[in-house]
Every structure is written in C-alpha cells, then in structure tokens.
Enzyme design. Structure first.
Site, mmCIF file in Angstrom:
data_model
loop_
_atom_site.group_PDB
_atom_site.id
_atom_site.type_symbol
_atom_site.label_atom_id
_atom_site.label_comp_id
_atom_site.label_asym_id
_atom_site.label_seq_id
_atom_site.Cartn_x
_atom_site.Cartn_y
_atom_site.Cartn_z
ATOM 1 N N TYR A 72 0.824 -1.213 0.000
ATOM 2 C CA TYR A 72 0.000 0.000 0.000
ATOM 3 C C TYR A 72 0.858 1.263 0.000
ATOM 4 O O TYR A 72 0.538 2.247 0.651
ATOM 5 C CB TYR A 72 -0.934 -0.010 1.204
ATOM 6 C CG TYR A 72 -1.978 -1.104 1.126
ATOM 7 C CD1 TYR A 72 -3.142 -0.945 0.374
ATOM 8 C CD2 TYR A 72 -1.786 -2.316 1.791
ATOM 9 C CE1 TYR A 72 -4.090 -1.953 0.292
ATOM 10 C CE2 TYR A 72 -2.735 -3.336 1.721
ATOM 11 C CZ TYR A 72 -3.879 -3.143 0.969
ATOM 12 O OH TYR A 72 -4.814 -4.152 0.886
ATOM 13 N N UNK A 73 1.925 1.227 -0.762
ATOM 14 C CA UNK A 73 2.875 2.335 -0.848
ATOM 15 C C UNK A 73 2.706 3.051 -2.181
ATOM 16 O O UNK A 73 2.250 2.453 -3.164
ATOM 17 C CB UNK A 73 4.302 1.780 -0.714
ATOM 18 N N GLY A 74 3.064 4.316 -2.222
ATOM 19 C CA GLY A 74 3.035 5.036 -3.481
ATOM 20 C C GLY A 74 3.993 4.464 -4.512
ATOM 21 O O GLY A 74 3.878 4.756 -5.699
#
Length: 226
Positions: A72-74
């Site tokens: 769930y990281u950019g």
C-alpha cells in the site's frame, strides 16, 4: 572467451537505451564499502508461505537484488517494473528477492497469507503475480531487524542523510545506516559481497542501467584476464 565477448556486446546494446536516463541520478546510488567481512551466504529467510527456509548460499554465483516491499505504498507500482527487470536480466544471472515490511507508514498491514492476494487483486492488481521470490514479512530496521539486513546496511553507506518523518517510521533505535523507506534496494555480487545500494525513489530503469554497467565492467575484466 566468445561467450564473454557476446555477453559484453549484449550488455552494451542494453545500456545504450538507458544512458540519457542516468544523468543526475548519481546521488540516488551508493557504492558499498570495500573490505567487507563475511558474505550474504551466511544468512537465509523463510518464504512468504512459511513452508521453506531458503539459505542465500543457494544463490551463489548470481547477482542478487534485495528489495524491501510494501503493498500500500506510493511506490508499489515498482512491482511491475521489478517483474520486467527480473525477466530481462535473468539470462545475465540476476535474481530479485522481495521482503515485505510494515515499518514505513504501516503500508504492509496484512498477514503473510494476504500479501499475494492483495498484489493480485488490489495493488498493483489486474491479476499481478510477482515472478520473483517473496519472503515472510519482517523488520528491516530496529531491535528485531532481520540479521541479513543488518549485514547489508553495515556494508553500504545510507542513500540519504535524513531518515524521514518520525511519525511514519516504526522502529527503535534509529541508526544512520537504516533503510529510509519501502523499495530501497541492495545489489549483492556473485561472491556474496554487497556492491550497490539505491534510494527508494531511484527509478527501476536507472537501477537496471547501474546493474548492466557493473555487469559490463565485470565481463570486460573477465575478457582481459583470459
């Protein structure tokens, strides 16, 4: 010798398409220290399903790229680029290993059993399946950091002087060599010695160019020794 020359030529062709992208990226990469004691082959890790312990000596003779990952990281989109990197450079002896971690912004919150379904259906989604080995979720910094990450971090200077915003970093104690964020990368050579470390924002295309440059230099040295 013919094989070495052929490999060198192929690497030169691959590099040609990436030279322009490398400019201005030097600060995003650090060369590791010389005279390192020990090798990565002294360590290993459990696969993401917990069913197999893989000793890293299994990868002896290969270039190994260690990446701490999060769903769930950019930067989660790097998974797609890492798949492409693995496919393209596997013939040259590259192996990518992924290590899920929840210490940066709590961006890998799920259990090990949830990570692959998340990648497949949520992010990156679209049926994505990594073509490189993922291992059990664990710490890369702090008191409970995995020992092989201690070795990697002590072998290479940090990619940035700043650690980041403390309220988004979840470990203690904080040290100067700590990993700064998800998707930081370490390259280990065929002898088990760390070679390079990349900032998490360095593009995978630039990482690729750096790896190819190094492989090309090593191939040229091999030809000279012959």
């Amino acid at each position: 010798m013919a094989r070495l020359l052929q490999a060198s030529c192929l690497l030169s062709l691959l590099l040609a398409g990436f030279v322009s992208q490398s400019r201005g990226q030097e600060k995003s990469k650090m060369d590791c220290h010389g005279g390192i004691s020990g090798t990565i082959y002294e360590y290993g890790a459990l696969t993401i399903d917990g069913e197999e312990y893989i000793p890293f000596k299994q990868y002896a003779g290969k270039y190994v790229l260690f990446v701490n990952v999060a769903s769930y990281u950019g930067l989660t989109g790097q998974y797609i680029e890492l798949n492409a990197l693995q496919e393209e450079l596997a013939p040259f002896g590259l192996v990518i290993l992924g290590f899920p971690c929840n210490q940066f912004g709590k961006q890998e919150p799920g259990e090990n059993s949830e990570i692959l379904p998340t990648l497949k259906y949520v992010r990156p989604g679209g049926g994505f399946v990594p073509n490189f080995q993922l291992f059990e979720k664990g710490d890369v910094n702090g008191e409970k950091e995995q020992k092989f990450y201690t070795f990697l971090k002590n072998s290479c200077p940090p990619t940035s002087e700043l650690l980041g915003t403390s309220d988004r970093l979840f470990w203690e104690p904080m040290k100067v060599h700590d990993i700064r964020w998800n998707f930081e990368k370490f390259l280990v050579g065929p002898d088990g010695i760390p070679i390079m470390r990349w900032h998490h924002r360095t593009t995978v295309s630039n990482v690729k160019m750096d790896i190819l440059s190094y492989m090309r230099r090593q191939a040229a040295l091999g030809v000279k020794r012959k």
